[in-house]
Design an enzyme around this catalytic site. Structure first.
Site, PDB file in Angstrom:
ATOM      1  N   HIS A  68      12.790 -28.907  19.048  1.00 28.05           N
ATOM      2  CA  HIS A  68      13.506 -27.737  19.594  1.00 28.05           C
ATOM      3  C   HIS A  68      12.386 -26.766  19.911  1.00 28.05           C
ATOM      4  O   HIS A  68      11.501 -26.441  19.356  1.00 28.05           O
ATOM      5  CB  HIS A  68      14.597 -27.185  18.678  1.00 28.05           C
ATOM      6  CG  HIS A  68      15.653 -27.712  18.126  1.00 28.05           C
ATOM      7  ND1 HIS A  68      16.975 -27.776  18.832  1.00 28.05           N
ATOM      8  CD2 HIS A  68      15.655 -28.554  17.298  1.00 28.05           C
ATOM      9  CE1 HIS A  68      17.754 -28.782  18.284  1.00 28.05           C
ATOM     10  NE2 HIS A  68      16.996 -29.318  17.247  1.00 28.05           N
ATOM     11  N   LEU A  69      12.183 -26.578  21.355  1.00 30.52           N
ATOM     12  CA  LEU A  69      11.213 -25.556  21.830  1.00 30.52           C
ATOM     13  C   LEU A  69      11.314 -24.335  22.048  1.00 30.52           C
ATOM     14  O   LEU A  69      10.414 -23.567  22.505  1.00 30.52           O
ATOM     15  CB  LEU A  69      10.392 -26.521  23.172  1.00 30.52           C
ATOM     16  CG  LEU A  69       9.671 -27.749  22.991  1.00 30.52           C
ATOM     17  CD1 LEU A  69       9.161 -28.451  24.151  1.00 30.52           C
ATOM     18  CD2 LEU A  69       9.124 -28.047  21.468  1.00 30.52           C
ATOM     19  N   ARG A  70      12.752 -23.874  22.066  1.00 31.53           N
ATOM     20  CA  ARG A  70      13.307 -22.431  22.040  1.00 31.53           C
ATOM     21  C   ARG A  70      13.193 -21.808  23.143  1.00 31.53           C
ATOM     22  O   ARG A  70      13.647 -20.753  23.326  1.00 31.53           O
ATOM     23  CB  ARG A  70      12.443 -21.741  20.889  1.00 31.53           C
ATOM     24  CG  ARG A  70      12.646 -22.324  19.644  1.00 31.53           C
ATOM     25  CD  ARG A  70      14.113 -22.403  18.953  1.00 31.53           C
ATOM     26  NE  ARG A  70      14.172 -22.850  17.718  1.00 31.53           N
ATOM     27  CZ  ARG A  70      15.038 -23.589  17.093  1.00 31.53           C
ATOM     28  NH1 ARG A  70      16.031 -24.255  17.965  1.00 31.53           N
ATOM     29  NH2 ARG A  70      15.065 -23.909  15.737  1.00 31.53           N
ATOM     30  N   ASP A 158      23.183 -31.020  20.507  1.00 28.69           N
ATOM     31  CA  ASP A 158      22.684 -30.860  19.335  1.00 28.69           C
ATOM     32  C   ASP A 158      22.728 -29.540  18.564  1.00 28.69           C
ATOM     33  O   ASP A 158      22.279 -28.642  19.338  1.00 28.69           O
ATOM     34  CB  ASP A 158      21.184 -31.503  19.235  1.00 28.69           C
ATOM     35  CG  ASP A 158      20.702 -31.422  17.673  1.00 28.69           C
ATOM     36  OD1 ASP A 158      21.159 -32.275  16.788  1.00 28.69           O
ATOM     37  OD2 ASP A 158      19.522 -30.534  17.413  1.00 28.69           O
ATOM     38  N   HIS A 238      19.515 -37.440  13.868  1.00 29.86           N
ATOM     39  CA  HIS A 238      18.982 -37.196  12.322  1.00 29.86           C
ATOM     40  C   HIS A 238      20.048 -37.633  11.409  1.00 29.86           C
ATOM     41  O   HIS A 238      20.901 -37.007  10.560  1.00 29.86           O
ATOM     42  CB  HIS A 238      18.536 -35.822  12.011  1.00 29.86           C
ATOM     43  CG  HIS A 238      19.908 -34.753  12.793  1.00 29.86           C
ATOM     44  ND1 HIS A 238      21.105 -34.585  12.944  1.00 29.86           N
ATOM     45  CD2 HIS A 238      19.548 -33.787  13.354  1.00 29.86           C
ATOM     46  CE1 HIS A 238      21.769 -33.932  13.449  1.00 29.86           C
ATOM     47  NE2 HIS A 238      20.769 -33.328  14.104  1.00 29.86           N
ATOM     48  N   ASN A 284      19.853 -28.760   8.687  1.00 28.86           N
ATOM     49  CA  ASN A 284      21.220 -29.389   9.161  1.00 28.86           C
ATOM     50  C   ASN A 284      20.817 -30.795   9.691  1.00 28.86           C
ATOM     51  O   ASN A 284      20.465 -30.498  11.026  1.00 28.86           O
ATOM     52  CB  ASN A 284      21.865 -28.362  10.077  1.00 28.86           C
ATOM     53  CG  ASN A 284      23.396 -28.788  10.235  1.00 28.86           C
ATOM     54  OD1 ASN A 284      23.775 -29.874   9.883  1.00 28.86           O
ATOM     55  ND2 ASN A 284      23.918 -28.158  11.155  1.00 28.86           N
ATOM     56  N   ASP A 311      13.005 -33.636  14.568  1.00 36.16           N
ATOM     57  CA  ASP A 311      13.715 -32.332  14.704  1.00 36.16           C
ATOM     58  C   ASP A 311      13.053 -31.108  14.559  1.00 36.16           C
ATOM     59  O   ASP A 311      13.374 -30.288  13.584  1.00 36.16           O
ATOM     60  CB  ASP A 311      15.046 -32.721  13.569  1.00 36.16           C
ATOM     61  CG  ASP A 311      16.398 -31.643  13.746  1.00 36.16           C
ATOM     62  OD1 ASP A 311      16.127 -30.879  14.926  1.00 36.16           O
ATOM     63  OD2 ASP A 311      17.092 -31.519  13.006  1.00 36.16           O
ATOM     64  N   HIS A 315      11.691 -21.464  13.276  1.00 28.00           N
ATOM     65  CA  HIS A 315      12.313 -20.362  13.059  1.00 28.00           C
ATOM     66  C   HIS A 315      11.331 -19.435  12.505  1.00 28.00           C
ATOM     67  O   HIS A 315      10.304 -19.392  12.303  1.00 28.00           O
ATOM     68  CB  HIS A 315      13.289 -20.512  11.907  1.00 28.00           C
ATOM     69  CG  HIS A 315      14.653 -21.345  12.404  1.00 28.00           C
ATOM     70  ND1 HIS A 315      15.400 -20.955  13.555  1.00 28.00           N
ATOM     71  CD2 HIS A 315      14.931 -22.464  12.138  1.00 28.00           C
ATOM     72  CE1 HIS A 315      16.503 -21.903  13.624  1.00 28.00           C
ATOM     73  NE2 HIS A 315      16.077 -22.867  12.891  1.00 28.00           N
TER      74      HIS A 315
HETATM   75  O1  DOR Z   1      18.156 -28.055  11.235  1.00 21.08           O
HETATM   76  C1  DOR Z   1      18.529 -27.788  12.152  1.00 21.08           C
HETATM   77  N1  DOR Z   1      18.214 -27.054  13.071  1.00 21.08           N
HETATM   78  N2  DOR Z   1      19.534 -28.833  12.711  1.00 21.08           N
HETATM   79  C2  DOR Z   1      19.804 -28.697  13.933  1.00 21.08           C
HETATM   80  O2  DOR Z   1      20.895 -29.633  14.234  1.00 21.08           O
HETATM   81  C3  DOR Z   1      19.595 -27.626  14.803  1.00 21.08           C
HETATM   82  C4  DOR Z   1      18.439 -27.227  14.692  1.00 21.08           C
HETATM   83  C5  DOR Z   1      17.766 -25.847  15.081  1.00 21.08           C
HETATM   84  O3  DOR Z   1      18.120 -25.747  16.335  1.00 21.08           O
HETATM   85  O4  DOR Z   1      17.185 -25.183  14.604  1.00 21.08           O
END
Ligand code: DOR
Length: 434
Positions: A68-70, A158, A238, A284, A311, A315
């Protein structure tokens, strides 16, 4: 600028061409020009850089099919530049970016923006993954032809599951016409409402609502049937449960086109990590139990699970320094994957060749990227790793913008020293951090 790079007396490991031996590997321009014992002999001078590190491993550039590169939308957590820099620092030459951005990558415009940004910043190569449904709402399909033409290598919602069977069926049929794999986040949301962690003895003790294994298993079971019915390529993101492993193993034995990935954290950590309510361990799908860990390691070893994916889910502090119920799920992974996986190899729990395959040929094949091989004449996409070098995970060492990992402060063994992307140095541990 060097005309030639010589990796002298490295242990080159590339299971895609049955290579595991001590050799010299010579890179000239964009290409691997020589591989073999003494292949670099005689090369010297100002324009030749010789790299010799006792015991170093040279592997093909790694592919992460799940990060996830946001960008766009949450660049405070990560952006394309920092994400691709972190990837290169982790030994990755190719990274697939999940579409749960803001806006969601459900259009040609967002995919093109990402491709454009990646070209401008350098580092590892970026391969966008487009959404399966518009806005990841699970209802109407995206224009997958547009997404593919703009550079998407797969489709996924996802973060959210495609729960409706009719939508999943049409998604598989539609994606199949463009040869795009459909990557499912397998979670029956009706079974995981308000869940904070794995449902089991630990969640009961802590009094926290649990996410039962079966919420993953029912989706994987249904999807396998749909994949069989449609003949399309289905990939499970995952995988976290022993039940899902069993279903995937059986599906593969019947020739269904199903593939799967596992994350380093699901191979290493269990729900016991949540006993101190550590939000860094909220992820998750959730961290499971010992028996799942054993099943996941076994499935990765025997190929039931094809590949390792990080994954990488950056954050902010604000998203994590809150109560468990408020915390965002996910942990960073790009710069920790290699040492964490080498730790499992060192303990004798996984063979090195399988780990390398699961980070190179296997994920590349699933998303249709060329194999990055260590062979004369091949494009030079390589990662040099010192498996004996220990380092302590600390904020100032990381290229990602985020810090959310339960491994912070821990000493790990195995350091990526250099990453080459098409012959260019995308990461050099010896160079000062930008
Ligand atoms: O832990 C997770 N974070 N699982 C996901 O499926 C999405 C991801 C996120 O985008 O932060």
């Amino acid at each position: 600028m060097h005309e030639a790079l010589v990796f002298r007396r490295v242990r080159a490991v590339d299971p895609s061409c049955d290579l595991d031996r001590e050799v010299d590997v010579v890179v000239e321009g964009r290409t691997i020009t020589r591989v073999g014992p003494g292949a670099g002999d005689g090369l010297a001078g100002e324009r030749v850089r010789i790299i010799e590190v006792a015991g170093a491993l040279l592997v093909p550039g790694l592919t992460d099919m799940h990060a996830h590169l946001r960008e766009p939308g949450q660049e405070g957590k990560e952006d394309v530049a920092s994400g691709l820099a972190a990837a290169a620092a982790g030994g990755f030459t190719d990274v697939c970016a999940m579409p749960n951005t803001r806006p969601v990558n459900d259009t040609r415009a967002v995919t093109e923006l990402l491709m454009h940004r990646a070209r401008a910043v350098g580092g590892a190569r970026l391969h966008p993954i487009g959404a399966i449904t518009v806005g990841q709402k699970g209802e109407s399909l995206t224009e997958m032809a547009d997404l593919r033409d703009a550079g998407a290598v797969a489709v996924s919602d996802d973060g959210l599951c495609v729960t409706r069977s009719d939508v999943m069926r049409r998604a598989l049929e539609y994606a199949n016409t463009f040869d795009l794999p459909v990557i499912q986040h397998a979670e029956d949301h009706a079974l995981t409402k308000d869940a904070l962690m794995h449902e089991g003895a630990v969640s009961t003790r802590l009094g926290l609502r649990g996410w039962p294994r079966v919420a993953e298993d029912v989706i994987v079971a249904r999807d396998v049937l749909l994949a069989e019915y449609t003949g399309a390529k289905y990939h499970v993101a995952h995988v976290s449960t022993l039940g899902a492993v069993r279903i995937i193993r059986e599906a593969k034995s019947r020739g269904i086109k199903v593939t799967a990935e596992v994350t380093p954290h699901h191979l290493l950590l269990t729900d016991a990590s949540l006993i101190g309510y550590d939000t860094a361990c909220k992820v998750n799908p959730p961290l499971r139990e010992d028996e799942d860990l054993v099943a996941l390691r076994g499935a990765l070893a025997d190929g039931t699970i094809d590949c390792i994916a990080t994954d990488h889910a950056p954050h902010s502090l604000l998203d994590k320094q809150v109560e468990l119920s408020e915390a965002a799920p996910g942990m960073i992974g790009l710069e920790l994957c290699v040492p964490l996986m080498l730790g499992l190899v060192e303990k004798g729990l996984l063979p090195l060749a399988r780990v390398v395959d699961a980070l190179t040929r296997a994920p590349s094949k699933i998303v249709g990227l060329p194999a990055r091989a260590i062979r004369e004449g091949a494009e030079a996409n390589l990662a040099l790793v010192d498996p004996n070098r220990s380092w302590t995970v600390a904020p100032e060492r990381l290229r990602t913008k985020s810090r959310n990992t339960p491994f912070m402060g821990q000493t790990v063994k195995g350091m990526v020293l250099m990453t080459l992307v098409t012959g260019a140095v995308a990461f050099d541990a010896a160079a000062p951090k930008a």
